[in-house]
Design an enzyme around this catalytic site. Sequence first.
Site, PDB file in Angstrom:
ATOM      1  N   ASP A 301       2.827   1.588   0.625  1.00  0.00           N
ATOM      2  CA  ASP A 301       1.420   1.852   0.961  1.00  0.00           C
ATOM      3  C   ASP A 301       1.289   3.289   1.458  1.00  0.00           C
ATOM      4  OD1 ASP A 301      -1.268   1.521   1.458  1.00  0.00           O
ATOM      5  OD2 ASP A 301      -0.973   0.559   3.408  1.00  0.00           O
ATOM      6  N   CYS A 341      -4.530   4.553  -2.205  1.00  0.00           N
ATOM      7  CA  CYS A 341      -5.853   4.649  -1.575  1.00  0.00           C
ATOM      8  C   CYS A 341      -6.478   5.997  -1.924  1.00  0.00           C
ATOM      9  CB  CYS A 341      -5.748   4.459  -0.067  1.00  0.00           C
ATOM     10  SG  CYS A 341      -4.684   5.647   0.743  1.00  0.00           S
TER      11      CYS A 341
HETATM   12  N1  SAH Z   1       0.588   0.115   5.488  1.00  0.00           N
HETATM   13  C1  SAH Z   1       0.027   0.624   6.705  1.00  0.00           C
HETATM   14  C2  SAH Z   1      -0.795   1.889   6.492  1.00  0.00           C
HETATM   15  C3  SAH Z   1      -0.034   3.044   5.866  1.00  0.00           C
HETATM   16  S1  SAH Z   1      -0.770   4.607   6.096  1.00  0.00           S
HETATM   17  C4  SAH Z   1      -0.777  -0.454   7.408  1.00  0.00           C
HETATM   18  O1  SAH Z   1      -1.017  -1.536   6.814  1.00  0.00           O
HETATM   19  O2  SAH Z   1      -1.165  -0.256   8.551  1.00  0.00           O
HETATM   20  C5  SAH Z   1       0.386   5.734   5.489  1.00  0.00           C
HETATM   21  C6  SAH Z   1       1.549   6.024   6.426  1.00  0.00           C
HETATM   22  O3  SAH Z   1       2.450   6.858   5.724  1.00  0.00           O
HETATM   23  C7  SAH Z   1       1.218   6.782   7.703  1.00  0.00           C
HETATM   24  O4  SAH Z   1       1.660   6.033   8.795  1.00  0.00           O
HETATM   25  C8  SAH Z   1       1.998   8.104   7.615  1.00  0.00           C
HETATM   26  O5  SAH Z   1       2.566   8.486   8.853  1.00  0.00           O
HETATM   27  C9  SAH Z   1       3.080   7.753   6.656  1.00  0.00           C
HETATM   28  N2  SAH Z   1       3.653   8.839   5.838  1.00  0.00           N
HETATM   29  C10 SAH Z   1       3.008   9.811   5.157  1.00  0.00           C
HETATM   30  N3  SAH Z   1       3.864  10.530   4.409  1.00  0.00           N
HETATM   31  C11 SAH Z   1       5.098  10.010   4.631  1.00  0.00           C
HETATM   32  C12 SAH Z   1       6.406  10.303   4.132  1.00  0.00           C
HETATM   33  N4  SAH Z   1       6.614  11.288   3.244  1.00  0.00           N
HETATM   34  N5  SAH Z   1       7.441   9.558   4.574  1.00  0.00           N
HETATM   35  C13 SAH Z   1       7.240   8.567   5.469  1.00  0.00           C
HETATM   36  N6  SAH Z   1       6.025   8.218   5.938  1.00  0.00           N
HETATM   37  C14 SAH Z   1       4.975   8.938   5.538  1.00  0.00           C
END
Ligand code: SAH
Length: 397
Positions: A301, A341
């Site tokens: 996600d 998204c």
């Molecule tokens: N699935 C979650 C929402 C995900 S939002 C829920 O249900 O609440 C996307 C997340 O990806 C964020 O927390 C952000 O910190 C993380 N993120 C963004 N880029 C990233 C990367 N390259 N590696 C690890 N995490 C990352």
Amino acid sequence: MAARPPIVRLKPGRDRSLRQRHPWLFSGAIAAVEGDPPSGATVEVRAADGDLLALAAWSPASQIRARAWSFEPCTIDASFIAARIRRAIDARAATPDAPRDGARLVHGESDGLPGLVADRYADVVVVQLGSAGAEAWRDAIVEALAGATRARAIVERSDADVRALEGLAPRVGVVRGALPDPLVFREQGIEYAVDVLAGQKTGFYLDQRDSRRIVGAHAAGRRVLNAFCYTGGFTLACLAGGAAHVTSIDSSAPALALAQANLARNPALNASRAQWLEADVFAELRRLRDAAATFDLIVLDPPKFAPTAQHAERAARAYKDVNLLALKLLAPGGHLATFSCSGGIDAALFRKIVAGAALDARADAAVVGRFAASADHPVALAFPEGEYLKGLLIRKA
Ligand code: SAH
């Protein structure tokens, strides 16, 4: 009596989209503007032949130069705004199985309130003003939300990137009442603390509520990998669904800290089954692949790689890369729940990207389910841009 709103006249042949009740008016369609309306002022949008198309909020700094409040003649005032807010809240109350504790109350354009988002967490309401029009009616919006919800606190999270495009500075804070610390709400029997002042979005991904329920129902006995876990939503749903083990990855230390606190808040979930990794997902999935690790259920996600269509190509590569790695890590018979998204990537393109990933991973895989945002995030039929969240449940042969 308020003065008649200034008239914005369109170029010939540029009235189609507003006639189809799409709420955005782009600057290129405008022939003439009466006077110099201030940011957020109500204007009358008229076709070249003089037909009234909409009453709209003027946004002089933005390419989306106006956003329609109404396609019918009416007066845009505090009671109009309050009625729209009440309509949005009543519609949710009338939905079967409507969540009461953590829910979106107002979803912008699709609720006839362009740029306005309001989310409820227990008895706190978080409001996000993302357009010049919403900003102009800020007091009326706060008043109406307070009246319609009897919230104990109203918090403003007007710090989304879109504010800059509208020429608006960020604003964050408690607008009314006092915020409980921690603020805790429940989703599907699980307690979550939410950081409404500094968390992502308004603090939680409420749009993934249905997806968390469905994914949790696939978790019994499975070894789960939850990539981009944020504050642990899918992780806790999978643990509640009986997962054997869940490995969760995110690059944000504060998100992981809150995720672990959330797990501790739910002792019945047996925290010994959870492992948390602060890492870059792309690098960590490669490391796991090199270590020949496998999982039975993987959740991907990621954040919005393509906020608009201009970013689609680079985003497509990132989606393909991460899905390819996940499909390699998936055991035969395993499931991948994969999401996008990104407004700039539609459902058809996303499916193609995932299909390309499966091909390159030499995986025989089939779509066995589809995900979308929960019902409290409606998509107005006239506003396809509202359909930003899509997901596929893939089964590997
Ligand atoms: N699935 C979650 C929402 C995900 S939002 C829920 O249900 O609440 C996307 C997340 O990806 C964020 O927390 C952000 O910190 C993380 N993120 C963004 N880029 C990233 C990367 N390259 N590696 C690890 N995490 C990352």
